[in-house]
Scaffold this motif. Structure first.
Motif, mmCIF file in Angstrom:
data_model
loop_
_atom_site.group_PDB
_atom_site.id
_atom_site.type_symbol
_atom_site.label_atom_id
_atom_site.label_comp_id
_atom_site.label_asym_id
_atom_site.label_seq_id
_atom_site.Cartn_x
_atom_site.Cartn_y
_atom_site.Cartn_z
ATOM 1 N N GLN A 28 30.705 44.050 172.865
ATOM 2 C CA GLN A 28 31.231 43.242 171.764
ATOM 3 C C GLN A 28 31.013 41.756 172.015
ATOM 4 O OE1 GLN A 28 35.180 44.879 171.752
ATOM 5 N NE2 GLN A 28 34.705 46.328 170.100
ATOM 6 N N ASP A 29 31.230 41.319 173.258
ATOM 7 C CA ASP A 29 30.972 39.921 173.609
ATOM 8 C C ASP A 29 29.487 39.578 173.454
ATOM 9 O OD1 ASP A 29 33.635 39.491 174.184
ATOM 10 O OD2 ASP A 29 33.379 39.532 176.363
ATOM 11 N N LYS A 30 28.640 40.483 173.921
ATOM 12 C CA LYS A 30 27.193 40.276 173.806
ATOM 13 C C LYS A 30 26.776 40.213 172.334
ATOM 14 C CE LYS A 30 23.524 39.946 176.357
ATOM 15 N NZ LYS A 30 23.302 38.687 177.040
ATOM 16 N N LEU A 31 27.359 41.080 171.520
ATOM 17 C CA LEU A 31 27.063 41.104 170.083
ATOM 18 C C LEU A 31 27.453 39.784 169.431
ATOM 19 C CD1 LEU A 31 25.984 42.804 167.731
ATOM 20 C CD2 LEU A 31 28.296 43.715 167.452
ATOM 21 N N ILE A 32 28.590 39.242 169.804
ATOM 22 C CA ILE A 32 29.024 37.952 169.256
ATOM 23 C C ILE A 32 28.038 36.854 169.631
ATOM 24 C CG2 ILE A 32 30.792 36.145 169.464
ATOM 25 C CD1 ILE A 32 32.859 38.483 169.621
ATOM 26 N N GLU A 33 27.588 36.837 170.874
ATOM 27 C CA GLU A 33 26.597 35.845 171.316
ATOM 28 C C GLU A 33 25.313 35.954 170.497
ATOM 29 O OE1 GLU A 33 25.665 35.986 175.498
ATOM 30 O OE2 GLU A 33 27.779 36.205 176.017
ATOM 31 N N ILE A 34 24.839 37.173 170.326
ATOM 32 C CA ILE A 34 23.595 37.411 169.586
ATOM 33 C C ILE A 34 23.758 37.008 168.130
ATOM 34 C CG2 ILE A 34 22.085 39.250 168.708
ATOM 35 C CD1 ILE A 34 22.487 40.612 171.486
ATOM 36 N N PHE A 39 22.700 33.437 163.580
ATOM 37 C CA PHE A 39 23.240 32.539 162.553
ATOM 38 C C PHE A 39 22.651 31.138 162.696
ATOM 39 C CE2 PHE A 39 26.406 29.410 161.201
ATOM 40 C CZ PHE A 39 26.561 29.769 159.865
ATOM 41 N N ARG A 40 22.571 30.654 163.950
ATOM 42 C CA ARG A 40 22.036 29.317 164.196
ATOM 43 C C ARG A 40 20.598 29.195 163.698
ATOM 44 N NH1 ARG A 40 18.610 26.822 167.092
ATOM 45 N NH2 ARG A 40 18.002 28.618 168.327
ATOM 46 N N ILE A 41 19.785 30.187 163.985
ATOM 47 C CA ILE A 41 18.379 30.147 163.558
ATOM 48 C C ILE A 41 18.279 30.220 162.035
ATOM 49 C CG2 ILE A 41 16.164 31.373 163.625
ATOM 50 C CD1 ILE A 41 16.947 32.234 166.527
ATOM 51 N N ALA A 67 8.433 27.004 163.370
ATOM 52 C CA ALA A 67 9.110 28.277 163.157
ATOM 53 C C ALA A 67 8.621 29.384 164.089
ATOM 54 C CB ALA A 67 8.926 28.713 161.708
ATOM 55 N N PHE A 68 7.456 29.202 164.694
ATOM 56 C CA PHE A 68 6.826 30.265 165.484
ATOM 57 C C PHE A 68 7.754 30.838 166.551
ATOM 58 C CE2 PHE A 68 4.154 31.733 169.033
ATOM 59 C CZ PHE A 68 3.387 32.679 168.368
ATOM 60 N N GLU A 69 8.275 29.977 167.403
ATOM 61 C CA GLU A 69 9.134 30.436 168.497
ATOM 62 C C GLU A 69 10.423 31.063 167.958
ATOM 63 O OE1 GLU A 69 11.465 28.437 172.199
ATOM 64 O OE2 GLU A 69 9.431 27.718 171.835
ATOM 65 N N ASP A 70 11.028 30.411 166.981
ATOM 66 C CA ASP A 70 12.270 30.926 166.412
ATOM 67 C C ASP A 70 12.061 32.237 165.668
ATOM 68 O OD1 ASP A 70 14.101 29.042 167.344
ATOM 69 O OD2 ASP A 70 13.590 27.630 165.753
ATOM 70 N N TYR A 71 10.899 32.412 165.069
ATOM 71 C CA TYR A 71 10.595 33.669 164.369
ATOM 72 C C TYR A 71 10.647 34.845 165.346
ATOM 73 C CZ TYR A 71 8.060 37.281 161.847
ATOM 74 O OH TYR A 71 7.699 38.475 161.261
ATOM 75 N N PHE A 72 9.994 34.711 166.475
ATOM 76 C CA PHE A 72 9.968 35.792 167.458
ATOM 77 C C PHE A 72 11.323 35.962 168.139
ATOM 78 C CE2 PHE A 72 5.445 35.010 166.908
ATOM 79 C CZ PHE A 72 5.038 36.305 166.642
ATOM 80 N N LEU A 73 12.009 34.855 168.359
ATOM 81 C CA LEU A 73 13.352 34.934 168.919
ATOM 82 C C LEU A 73 14.276 35.679 167.954
ATOM 83 C CD1 LEU A 73 15.493 34.281 171.022
ATOM 84 C CD2 LEU A 73 15.733 32.015 169.968
ATOM 85 N N LEU A 74 14.215 35.340 166.682
ATOM 86 C CA LEU A 74 15.032 36.003 165.668
ATOM 87 C C LEU A 74 14.706 37.489 165.596
ATOM 88 C CD1 LEU A 74 17.150 35.824 163.437
ATOM 89 C CD2 LEU A 74 15.335 35.113 161.862
ATOM 90 N N ASP A 75 13.444 37.813 165.639
ATOM 91 C CA ASP A 75 13.030 39.214 165.606
ATOM 92 C C ASP A 75 13.609 39.976 166.806
ATOM 93 O OD1 ASP A 75 11.605 41.402 164.484
ATOM 94 O OD2 ASP A 75 9.985 41.089 165.924
ATOM 95 N N ASN A 76 13.511 39.396 167.986
ATOM 96 C CA ASN A 76 14.054 40.034 169.190
ATOM 97 C C ASN A 76 15.579 40.142 169.131
ATOM 98 O OD1 ASN A 76 11.582 40.479 170.430
ATOM 99 N ND2 ASN A 76 11.580 38.472 171.401
ATOM 100 N N LEU A 77 16.228 39.108 168.638
ATOM 101 C CA LEU A 77 17.684 39.132 168.532
ATOM 102 C C LEU A 77 18.158 40.202 167.550
ATOM 103 C CD1 LEU A 77 18.407 35.299 168.520
ATOM 104 C CD2 LEU A 77 19.097 36.918 170.298
ATOM 105 N N GLU A 78 17.443 40.340 166.447
ATOM 106 C CA GLU A 78 17.799 41.368 165.459
ATOM 107 C C GLU A 78 17.659 42.763 166.073
ATOM 108 O OE1 GLU A 78 19.166 41.119 162.543
ATOM 109 O OE2 GLU A 78 18.761 39.092 161.842
ATOM 110 N N ALA A 79 16.611 42.974 166.852
ATOM 111 C CA ALA A 79 16.413 44.268 167.505
ATOM 112 C C ALA A 79 17.501 44.520 168.543
ATOM 113 C CB ALA A 79 15.028 44.319 168.157
#
Length: 93
Positions: A28-34, A39-41, A67-79
């Motif tokens: 749950q803590d990890k989920l909140i961080e993610i 949200f920030r991105i 956006a390149f770096e944030d796009y891949f970060l967002l994709d990984n975070l969503e997964a």
């Protein structure tokens, strides 16, 4: 060194319950961080999902370089978010 057995005894709960509740709290803590990072991105680019971010980059509304770096970060975070949600669901089930 304190171990699970001694903590479980001190709290008067079964070890397996302590482990399960500890895992749930960690996830749950990890989920909140993610979710906070997601949200920030999204806020940074004014989008609600990764597809909107991609469309804005394709249309030139935002710099692809920016956006390149944030796009891949967002994709990984969503997964990662999806994976953690499934794990929490299995712990709650």
């Amino acid at each position: 060194m304190v171990n699970i057995t001694s903590i479980a005894k001190e709290l008067s709960i079964p070890e397996d319950e302590l482990i399960k509740e500890s895992l749930k709290a960690y996830l749950q803590d990890k989920l909140i961080e993610i979710e906070s990072e997601i949200f920030r991105i999204k806020k940074k680019f004014g989008v609600t999902n990764i597809y909107e971010l991609n469309k804005k980059a394709e249309k030139g509304e935002i710099s692809e370089d920016k956006a390149f770096e944030d796009y891949f970060l967002l994709d990984n975070l969503e997964a990662e978010k999806e994976k953690i949600e499934k794990l929490l669901e299995s712990l709650n089930g």
